[in-house]
Motif scaffolding. Structure first.
Motif, short mmCIF file in Angstrom:
data_model
loop_
_atom_site.label_atom_id
_atom_site.label_comp_id
_atom_site.label_asym_id
_atom_site.label_seq_id
_atom_site.Cartn_x
_atom_site.Cartn_y
_atom_site.Cartn_z
N CYS A 1 0.83 -1.21 0.00
CA CYS A 1 0.00 0.00 0.00
C CYS A 1 0.86 1.26 0.00
O CYS A 1 0.55 2.24 -0.69
CB CYS A 1 -0.94 0.00 1.21
N SER B 1 2.36 1.80 -3.33
CA SER B 1 1.36 2.17 -4.34
C SER B 1 1.27 3.68 -4.52
O SER B 1 0.81 4.16 -5.56
CB SER B 1 -0.02 1.62 -3.95
N GLY C 1 0.89 5.43 -8.01
CA GLY C 1 -0.24 6.31 -8.26
C GLY C 1 0.20 7.67 -8.78
O GLY C 1 -0.45 8.26 -9.65
N LEU D 1 -8.89 7.72 -11.95
CA LEU D 1 -8.39 6.43 -11.49
C LEU D 1 -7.18 6.64 -10.57
O LEU D 1 -7.08 6.00 -9.51
CB LEU D 1 -7.98 5.57 -12.70
N ALA D 2 -6.29 7.55 -10.96
CA ALA D 2 -5.12 7.84 -10.13
C ALA D 2 -5.53 8.45 -8.79
O ALA D 2 -4.97 8.09 -7.74
CB ALA D 2 -4.18 8.79 -10.87
N SER E 1 -8.42 8.05 -7.17
CA SER E 1 -9.02 6.98 -6.36
C SER E 1 -7.96 6.04 -5.81
O SER E 1 -8.02 5.61 -4.66
CB SER E 1 -10.03 6.19 -7.21
N TRP E 2 -6.98 5.74 -6.64
CA TRP E 2 -5.86 4.89 -6.24
C TRP E 2 -5.11 5.51 -5.06
O TRP E 2 -4.82 4.85 -4.07
CB TRP E 2 -4.94 4.73 -7.46
N LEU F 1 -5.76 3.34 -1.75
CA LEU F 1 -4.62 2.48 -1.47
C LEU F 1 -3.53 3.19 -0.67
O LEU F 1 -3.10 2.73 0.40
CB LEU F 1 -4.02 1.96 -2.78
#
Length: 307
Positions: free
Chosen positions: A12, A15, A19, A215-216, A218-219, A223
């Motif tokens: 995580c 990530s 991201g 998407l980035a 939210s990632w 995460l």
């Protein structure tokens, strides 16, 4: 359970670098950071008014200002340099490795700045860590020279790492123990204000229409922030700062492999050798015998935002 927590934390936290790379293809650093922290600040502010209200009792304005300063250094200043470096073309693995040297640098500086004991073993670990960073950075610079990445771009992550070190010392001077939920709320609110002001001032506040941008975002929120930050405090409370610092050095190899597979970032023999030296550095420090004045055994952890 311990292994699952460690794996989840490393994945995580790593990530966040991925991201940042994912978002760099659709928007600038300030735009990504603004839209990452505005929703976070709103959610955490709502939680502060309802779920975590009791954690705020007894805190003074000075305590909150200190946390705002820590957030400005460990989150706003640090993340801006990380995202900007990745936007300039520095690989996510190199950025993660520079970040991972922060515990070693903080431990080494504790001697001259705080008059705390720093062992020869800690200095050896720092030298190994620096050697690993230099090897990976030069390998990355050589591989990306044809892509137009300027040499000075590799100095940007170092500025962010030093910002983290400064935040560690600001936090360490505080005598008030602040709940993680409070620290996270103040840090995210500070970052939301800083990045919104920067985005408005530079005309970069409007989000792009590209679905990859959201998407980035939210990632990064799901995460990197809630996953990485939550597991960071869970591992810290269960196993201590030494274990957390040791796991931090796993971020670089995990991020480097992840970036190579997902974005085809360079990963050659020199990169692998530099990462191995970095892991050796943390092994040297983590296995050092405890000393009554050793800052590694009692250094307070700064609340850091996942990347």
């Amino acid at each position: 359970m311990q292994v699952l927590l460690a794996v989840g934390f490393v994945v995580c936290w790593s990530s966040g670098f991925i991201g940042a790379k994912l978002g760099a293809g659709s928007a600038g650093a300030v735009t990504i950071l603004m839209w990452r922290f505005l929703p976070l600040a709103a959610l955490l502010g709502l939680a502060a008014l309802t779920v975590t209200r009791a954690s705020w009792r007894g805190l003074t304005a000075r305590d909150l200002l200190r946390q705002a300063a820590v957030g400005l250094l460990s989150q706003s200043g640090y993340l801006l340099t990380v995202y900007y470096a990745i936007q300039l073309g520095v690989s996510s693995g190199t950025t993660a490795l520079v970040d991972g040297t922060q515990p070693l640098v903080a431990g080494a500086l504790a001697g001259p700045l705080l008059r705390q004991y720093v062992s020869a073993r800690q200095w050896l670990g720092l030298c190994l860590g620096v050697a690993g960073v230099v090897l990976v950075t030069t390998a990355d610079a050589t591989a990306t020279a044809s892509a137009g990445v300027r040499p000075w771009a590799y100095g940007v992550p170092f500025i962010g790492m030093l910002s983290l070190v400064a935040a560690t010392f600001v936090e360490g001077r505080s005598r008030t123990r602040t709940a993680p939920s409070v620290a996270m709320t103040v840090h995210c609110a500070t970052s939301a204000v800083v990045f919104t002001a920067l985005a408005l001032a530079t005309g970069a506040a409007a989000p792009p229409a590209d679905p990859d941008f959201w998407l980035a975002i939210s990632w990064l929120i799901g995460l990197a922030t809630f996953g990485g930050y939550g597991l960071y405090w869970l591992v810290l409370r269960r196993y201590g700062i030494t274990r957390v610092n040791a796991l931090m050095f796993l971020m670089a190899p995990v991020t480097a492999v992840w970036g190579a597979l997902m974005f085809h970032e360079p990963f050659g023999p020199r990169t692998a050798a530099g990462l191995a030296i970095g892991l050796a550095a943390v092994a040297v420090v983590a296995t050092a015998p405890a000393h009554s004045g050793d800052p590694a055994g009692r250094q307070r952890s700064v609340s850091r935002s996942p990347r």
